[in-house]
Enzyme design. Structure first.
Site, PDB file in Angstrom:
ATOM      1  N   ASN A  78       0.821  -1.207   0.000  1.00  0.00           N
ATOM      2  CA  ASN A  78       0.000   0.000   0.000  1.00  0.00           C
ATOM      3  C   ASN A  78       0.858   1.261   0.000  1.00  0.00           C
ATOM      4  O   ASN A  78       0.612   2.214  -0.759  1.00  0.00           O
ATOM      5  CB  ASN A  78      -0.905   0.024   1.243  1.00  0.00           C
ATOM      6  N   ARG A 405     -10.564  -4.869 -14.576  1.00  0.00           N
ATOM      7  CA  ARG A 405      -9.448  -5.728 -14.174  1.00  0.00           C
ATOM      8  C   ARG A 405      -9.953  -7.160 -14.193  1.00  0.00           C
ATOM      9  O   ARG A 405     -11.068  -7.436 -13.764  1.00  0.00           O
ATOM     10  CB  ARG A 405      -8.970  -5.413 -12.743  1.00  0.00           C
ATOM     11  N   HIS A 465     -15.098   2.498 -15.696  1.00  0.00           N
ATOM     12  CA  HIS A 465     -14.917   1.794 -14.430  1.00  0.00           C
ATOM     13  C   HIS A 465     -16.170   1.038 -14.003  1.00  0.00           C
ATOM     14  O   HIS A 465     -16.155   0.277 -13.044  1.00  0.00           O
ATOM     15  CB  HIS A 465     -14.519   2.812 -13.342  1.00  0.00           C
ATOM     16  N   TYR A 498     -12.362  -9.950  -2.191  1.00  0.00           N
ATOM     17  CA  TYR A 498     -13.018  -8.650  -2.137  1.00  0.00           C
ATOM     18  C   TYR A 498     -14.489  -8.829  -1.790  1.00  0.00           C
ATOM     19  O   TYR A 498     -15.162  -9.703  -2.341  1.00  0.00           O
ATOM     20  CB  TYR A 498     -12.927  -7.933  -3.487  1.00  0.00           C
ATOM     21  N   ARG A 594     -14.059   2.450   4.012  1.00  0.00           N
ATOM     22  CA  ARG A 594     -12.873   1.608   4.198  1.00  0.00           C
ATOM     23  C   ARG A 594     -11.597   2.431   4.218  1.00  0.00           C
ATOM     24  O   ARG A 594     -10.717   2.213   5.043  1.00  0.00           O
ATOM     25  CB  ARG A 594     -12.772   0.559   3.091  1.00  0.00           C
ATOM     26  N   HIS A 622     -15.303  -3.603  -0.377  1.00  0.00           N
ATOM     27  CA  HIS A 622     -15.175  -2.943  -1.674  1.00  0.00           C
ATOM     28  C   HIS A 622     -16.500  -2.448  -2.243  1.00  0.00           C
ATOM     29  O   HIS A 622     -16.512  -1.654  -3.179  1.00  0.00           O
ATOM     30  CB  HIS A 622     -14.527  -3.937  -2.655  1.00  0.00           C
TER      31      HIS A 622
END
Length: 714
Positions: A78, A405, A465, A498, A594, A622
């Protein structure tokens, strides 16, 4: 959508919300909010607080030991990305002279100084945790991370053999002298700075040796004993520099600016432009230099000078550097030191009934909407099966899907290729600018094109997205469309880690909207209004702000009013100000965030009615959920958009309004559990500091328990 692509209908769009009378904030109400000049927390510092929460999970001795090891590795990854993108962006703006004050009121240079102060403290805290707690804890469980001088004679011989047979042929020593300029140091690579002496001349020399990333970061010695790879290389450097005396060896690591900049408007071929930019990324300027505390000052001066970094950008740490390699330790087969095994189950509405054959997803979707909650509901037996059945079904005429993705061996990709080869119309919107997945997405885009799929790279200036799939099926009595709208990527691997939501539906208003949106993405559709979707950059921000205003109207009229949002990040000032306005009017607002939160809760006169909490755990939270009481008839949206400028202004994002009362109730139950005072979470204070409560219920563990109970009762 961008103005060149989408124009509005002549008729005004249908009002998505029916509240009488509508609430429109007057100037004095807005000024009352704006009087609080420090109402926004800094987004960069808020992100660091998020990564601090990740570190606190590694520090939590109530968690299984190897899970704590994994959180240490995640913390490192991260922080790497934060420097590669966010810190690099700040430096770029400062260098270009375009540094402007952030919404928090801070200038980029001030933010940068605080980033360095906080990250140094966090990095030292991580290093101490690793050395003082994790390594001894692992040793107590017969898992040993040792340094070279702790190896016995047999282990040293084993490492010598490894070096001779596998490492030596790969290593490339790079000398630095007038004939050999200082070598390029690739971003995030681990390197050895070697100080040598020529015994004949007495002259000292410098060389760099790159630790090859193709080998295990921690070398297994057997019996769960591991030694850092750089220790093995360091002890055998005389083989690389025969006849020279090895004076000193120090490890170091450089972080570079790796954000992409592609001028799409000027690029005739986006694919080619992106590939060129990916090559450039490798040569981005340094933004951080990590070195071992024991490094010789003269060697450090050389590195600082040659790399062009400031002293402030040097991070001194006890070795070993680069703890991303701890993922390999966390993966070892000690299930007693990990979370109990968890296997997703098939959603009850998609479960097989007294048959070995998979359920017909189309038939199930025609009976009821299916609200999926991953990873508790299996992705493989829901979304993946939906696409695979569509590919094999002779009645299916077309499949349309967005891909942001996906995994390298994705069955979704295989199914789309099978469908195209079977003669079906297949449209795939591939976002090749998905950060750090660009190269993989380029490969898949080409593979899909070669199979006969229609591949589109989205809209100029916008990242696609949104998470959408649509299947068009000829069912004899007419054409029916099936849609999936989700909050997460079509990635079978990450779907197991996720937490995400997805709606599988044949609702005609939704499938009509999804069809129009795909036409917008692939062609020149004029449709910009939707009945059941909010679509960024056109209507997500305004639609949500309108819904917040509607809650204020309900509250003023004495009807039930409440706002509950769940997101990865809440940064957008317009949305935050609307929530402040609702709080000032007395509407309760609950946020589950989050990561980054720029909203400052609990400020007298501004946000007393707002609470913000954060849940982290074995799954990455998520999903994005937007829940409004709506006078007693709740309205619920799920989708791909976070409350950030990039999502609301520079991406195609989709939120879908859940039409089914059962689905809305499922979301209400989930939020009730998440916001319950007995549920473990971090709580955000008005000062921007997160504190952990003493909740005894862990959200994800409770949902796993409920899923297991559902499986046993079925």
């Amino acid at each position: 959508m961008s103005a060149e692509i989408v124009e509005s209908h002549d008729a005004p769009p249908e009002e998505p919300f029916d509240v009488e009378p509508p609430y429109v904030p007057d100037e004095s109400a807005l000024e009352g909010v704006e009087e609080f000049g420090d109402r926004f927390l800094d987004r960069e510092l808020s992100w660091l607080r998020f990564n601090q929460r990740v570190l606190e999970l590694a520090e939590d001795d109530a968690l299984p030991l190897l899970e704590r090891v994994r959180f240490l590795a995640i913390f490192t990854s991260n922080l790497d990305e934060f420097f590669m993108v966010r810190v690099a962006g700040l430096k770029r703006r400062i260098a270009a002279g375009v540094a402007v004050r952030a919404a928090s009121g801070m200038m980029p240079r001030d933010v940068l100084e605080q980033i360095w102060e906080v990250t140094r403290d966090l990095a030292q805290r991580q290093a101490r945790l690793f050395a003082d707690t994790i390594v001894p804890g692992l040793k107590a469980e017969n898992i040993e991370l040792v340094r070279w001088d702790e190896l016995d004679r047999a282990e040293q011989k084993q490492c010598k053999r490894l070096f001779k047979e596998r490492l030596f042929p790969v290593l490339t020593p790079l000398a630095v002298d007038p004939a050999h300029p200082f070598p390029y140091i690739s971003g995030l690579s681990l390197n050895l700075a070697v100080l040598l002496k020529n015994p004949k001349t007495g002259k000292e020399h410098f060389a760099r040796v790159k630790v090859p990333p193709t080998f295990s970061r921690f070398v297994p010695l057997g019996d769960h004993r591991f030694v850092p790879l750089e220790d093995v290389i360091s002890e055998h450097l005389h083989r690389l520099f025969p006849g020279m005396e090895i004076q000193q060896v120090h490890s170091f690591r450089v972080t570079r600016n790796e954000d992409l900049e592609v001028e799409e408007d000027d690029a005739e071929n986006l694919l080619a432009a992106l590939e060129k930019e990916l090559l450039r990324r490798r040569f981005g300027p340094p933004v951080r230099l990590e070195v071992e505390e024991s490094i010789d000052p003269a060697v450090l001066d050389l590195l600082v000078s040659e790399l062009g970094v400031d002293d402030a950008e040097v991070v001194r740490l006890p070795g070993p550097l680069d703890l991303r390699g701890l993922h390999g330790i966390a993966d070892i087969g000690r299930e007693d030191l990990k979370y109990p095994a968890f296997v997703p189950t098939t959603h009850p509405r998609l479960a097989e009934v007294e048959s070995a054959a998979p359920v017909d997803v189309f038939k199930a979707a025609r009976r009821n909407d299916v609200l999926l909650h991953h990873p508790y509901d299996s992705f493989a037996t829901s979304v993946q099966r939906f696409i695979e059945q569509a590919a094999a079904d002779p009645h299916v005429l077309a499949i349309k899907q967005t891909l942001y993705r996906t995994s390298g061996d994705s069955p979704i990709i295989d199914a789309l290729i099978d469908a195209a080869e079977a003669g079906k119309q297949v449209l795939v919107i591939v976002e090749i600018k998905a950060r750090f997945d660009e190269q993989a997405n380029i490969r898949w885009a080409r593979k899909l094109e070669q199979a006969g799929c229609h591949v589109v790279y989205g809209l100029v200036g916008l990242k696609t997205h949104c998470k959408l799939a649509m299947v068009v099926r000829d069912e004899g009595d007419g054409i029916r469309r099936y849609a999936h709208v989700g909050t997460g990527n079509y990635n079978p691997k990450t779907s197991r880690m996720y937490e995400d939501l997805g709606l599988l539906t044949v609702n005609e208003a939704i499938t009509d909207d999804v069809g129009h949106l795909f036409n917008n993405l692939s062609g020149w559709s004029r449709n910009a209004s939707y009945a059941e979707l909010l679509v960024a950059p056109d209507s997500v921000r305004s639609g949500l702000v309108d819904q917040v205003h509607a809650e204020i109207a309900h509250h003023r009229a004495g009807r039930p009013a409440r706002i509950r949002l769940k997101a990865n990040s809440v940064v957008d000032e317009a949305v935050i100000d609307a929530l402040y306005l609702a709080s000032r009017e007395g509407v309760p607002v609950e946020l589950l965030v989050r990561g980054i939160c720029a909203l400052r809760p609990g400020v007298p006169g501004l946000s007393e009615n707002i609470t913000v909490r954060s849940v982290l755990g074995r799954f990455l939270e998520h999903s994005r959920v937007f829940w409004f009481e709506n006078g007693g008839d709740p309205v619920t949206w799920i989708g791909s958009a976070d409350m950030m400028h990039r999502n609301l202004d520079r991406r195609v994002e989709v939120l879908v309004r859940l039409p089914d009362p059962d689905s809305r109730q499922e979301i209400a139950d989930l939020l009730d559990l998440a916001f319950d005072s007995g549920t473990a979470a971090w709580l955000l204070g008005a000062d921007g500091i997160w504190t952990r409560n003493d909740g005894s219920v862990h959200l994800q563990e409770e949902l796993i328990a409920r899923q297991r109970g559902r499986r046993q009762s079925s």
